[in-house]
Scaffold this active site. Structure first.
Site, PDB file in Angstrom:
ATOM      1  N   CYS A  21       0.834  -1.443  -0.060  1.00 29.61           N
ATOM      2  CA  CYS A  21      -0.161  -0.173  -0.093  1.00 29.61           C
ATOM      3  C   CYS A  21       0.832   1.276  -0.170  1.00 29.61           C
ATOM      4  CB  CYS A  21      -0.781  -0.154   1.318  1.00 29.61           C
ATOM      5  SG  CYS A  21      -1.512   1.579   1.721  1.00 29.61           S
ATOM      6  N   THR A  66      -0.852   4.373   0.068  1.00 35.82           N
ATOM      7  CA  THR A  66      -1.808   5.588   0.472  1.00 35.82           C
ATOM      8  C   THR A  66      -1.026   6.476   1.423  1.00 35.82           C
ATOM      9  OG1 THR A  66      -3.802   3.802   0.067  1.00 35.82           O
ATOM     10  CG2 THR A  66      -4.020   5.645   1.608  1.00 35.82           C
TER      11      THR A  66
HETATM   12  P1  5GP Z   1      -0.717  -6.803   4.134  1.00 39.25           P
HETATM   13  O1  5GP Z   1      -1.103  -8.211   4.728  1.00 39.25           O
HETATM   14  O2  5GP Z   1       0.025  -6.976   2.581  1.00 39.25           O
HETATM   15  O3  5GP Z   1       0.032  -5.944   4.906  1.00 39.25           O
HETATM   16  O4  5GP Z   1      -1.917  -6.016   3.823  1.00 39.25           O
HETATM   17  C1  5GP Z   1      -3.185  -6.500   2.940  1.00 39.25           C
HETATM   18  C2  5GP Z   1      -4.124  -5.433   2.740  1.00 39.25           C
HETATM   19  O5  5GP Z   1      -3.384  -4.129   1.934  1.00 39.25           O
HETATM   20  C3  5GP Z   1      -5.342  -5.780   1.850  1.00 39.25           C
HETATM   21  O6  5GP Z   1      -6.185  -6.594   2.543  1.00 39.25           O
HETATM   22  C4  5GP Z   1      -6.023  -4.559   1.290  1.00 39.25           C
HETATM   23  O7  5GP Z   1      -6.664  -3.881   2.470  1.00 39.25           O
HETATM   24  C5  5GP Z   1      -4.370  -3.613   1.289  1.00 39.25           C
HETATM   25  N1  5GP Z   1      -4.174  -3.410  -0.091  1.00 39.25           N
HETATM   26  C6  5GP Z   1      -3.956  -4.294  -0.965  1.00 39.25           C
HETATM   27  N2  5GP Z   1      -3.780  -3.673  -2.279  1.00 39.25           N
HETATM   28  C7  5GP Z   1      -3.443  -2.381  -2.045  1.00 39.25           C
HETATM   29  C8  5GP Z   1      -3.248  -1.339  -2.471  1.00 39.25           C
HETATM   30  O8  5GP Z   1      -2.876  -1.216  -3.833  1.00 39.25           O
HETATM   31  N3  5GP Z   1      -3.258  -0.061  -1.941  1.00 39.25           N
HETATM   32  C9  5GP Z   1      -3.599   0.117  -0.747  1.00 39.25           C
HETATM   33  N4  5GP Z   1      -3.726   1.370  -0.162  1.00 39.25           N
HETATM   34  N5  5GP Z   1      -4.020  -0.906   0.108  1.00 39.25           N
HETATM   35  C10 5GP Z   1      -3.948  -2.045  -0.602  1.00 39.25           C
END
Ligand code: 5GP
Length: 345
Positions: free
Chosen positions: A192, A194
């Site tokens: 992410c 964001t």
């Molecule tokens: P991780 O377990 O990889 O830290 O987080 C997974 C979560 O990241 C996903 O369930 C979703 O909410 C968020 N996420 C996935 N792809 C993106 C993206 O391209 N941008 C953002 N802002 N959040 C993402």
């Protein structure tokens, strides 16, 4: 305007790395004595669910039907991505996918398109998905609340997980839409961007602590989504009050995600990208809309092989947390676990 009025509180907001769990006198000398199977009755739909409350995130190369097949052997869940068709679901169901563990994902669609989707599945299998995940990066927007509310009216006994939000206000809004569980996390995902693109975000541990408190008042469940990089982070999320923990990056890079492999310097890598990344937008929509910025990254991660090895490690780690805090299961862990603040830099 006072400087203070620009801050919502004086609290420091915390991520998983800012705390550790403290050990207490324990009667559990072995991980074998710990049972991570958990029973929940979903608060609104009244669905009875039993399993290990960990969900593979609805991301390309993570939440495939092959992943769902592998994870259901451990009674772990998969939020199958919204890019799977009713035909994919029909094939999945007819070949043994369990709807207790495979959740159907939507974004902001029309209620009629969801009905058509469900009707197509029902026509061939006589069932519809039991639990759905409504997932948008910003769970504070009106059209999202509208579709979730419409869905709840139409499908009163289907489990709804919806998000993402990071504040008590977000919990309240989604509780009013009729969800069983709010999904918590903005800006903390491993793919992410964001927080850097928009400046918006909330450290994940504080988001879970605060939203779990609000969710308890609303008598609904919580899902911690994003920012868990280790089994210790997952334990911290449960202790902070999450009923479920969703994982993207930790479950990426496996055979079951069906991603392309890339050979680089004699090593095998697999693709992993955020669902709001340029790569995902081009893949699914053939373009990046001119008014949108990418809010996700693309990366290559070393091939991790079969997901069962990773799951064994994750579950072993969480069981071990339980032995340190005298807990035979996740509910006890949530009640007994306590944090200390640590200096991270
Ligand atoms: P991780 O377990 O990889 O830290 O987080 C997974 C979560 O990241 C996903 O369930 C979703 O909410 C968020 N996420 C996935 N792809 C993106 C993206 O391209 N941008 C953002 N802002 N959040 C993402």
């Amino acid at each position: 305007m006072s400087i203070k009025s620009k801050f919502i509180s004086d609290d420091l907001k915390l991520g998983f790395n800012d705390v550790k769990i403290i050990p207490i006198k324990s009667k559990f000398e072995s991980r074998k004595l710990i049972n991570l199977q958990t029973e929940y009755t979903f608060p609104r739909s009244k669905i009875k669910w039993e399993g290990v409350p960990i969900i593979a995130a609805n991301m390309d190369n993570v939440a495939t039907f092959d992943m769902a097949r592998a994870l259901q052997n451990y009674s772990l869940c998969t939020a199958v991505t919204k890019f799977h068709t009713p035909e994919d679901w029909i094939d999945g169901i007819l070949t043994g996918i369990s709807l207790d563990y495979s959740f159907c994902t939507f974004g902001i669609e029309s209620i009629s398109s969801i009905e058509t989707f469900f009707d197509s599945i029902h026509a061939k299998t006589n069932i519809i998905p039991k639990i759905v995940v409504f997932d948008v990066p910003n769970g504070y927007i009106k059209p999202f609340h509208k579709i979730v509310t419409q869905f709840r009216k139409k499908y009163p006994s289907t489990g709804i997980i919806a998000g993402n939000i990071v504040t008590a206000e977000g919990v309240q809004i989604l509780a009013d839409c009729g969800v069983d569980a709010v999904k918590i996390g903005i800006g903390s995902g491993s793919a992410c961007s964001t927080s850097s693109v928009t400046g918006v975000g909330y450290p994940q541990l504080s988001a879970v602590l605060e939203c779990a408190e609000a969710a308890q008042r609303e008598k609904i469940f919580t899902v911690s989504d994003g920012g868990a990089n280790t089994s210790g982070d997952i334990s911290k999320a449960f202790i902070a009050g999450a009923n479920f923990v969703m994982l993207g990056g930790m479950l990426a890079g496996h055979e079951e995600g069906n991603s392309e492999t890339v050979l680089k310097d004699g090593k095998i890598y697999r693709k992993f990208y955020g669902m709001s990344s340029s790569e995902a937008m081009v893949k699914h929509y053939n373009e990046i809309a001119p008014y949108r910025a990418s809010e996700g990254i693309s990366t290559l991660i070393p091939d991790k092989g079969n997901v069962s090895n990773t799951i064994d490690e994750i579950l072993g780690g969480i069981r071990s947390t339980c032995t340190y805090i005298n807990s035979s299961n996740l509910i006890e862990m949530r009640n007994k676990g306590k944090f200390i603040l640590v200096k991270t830099s």
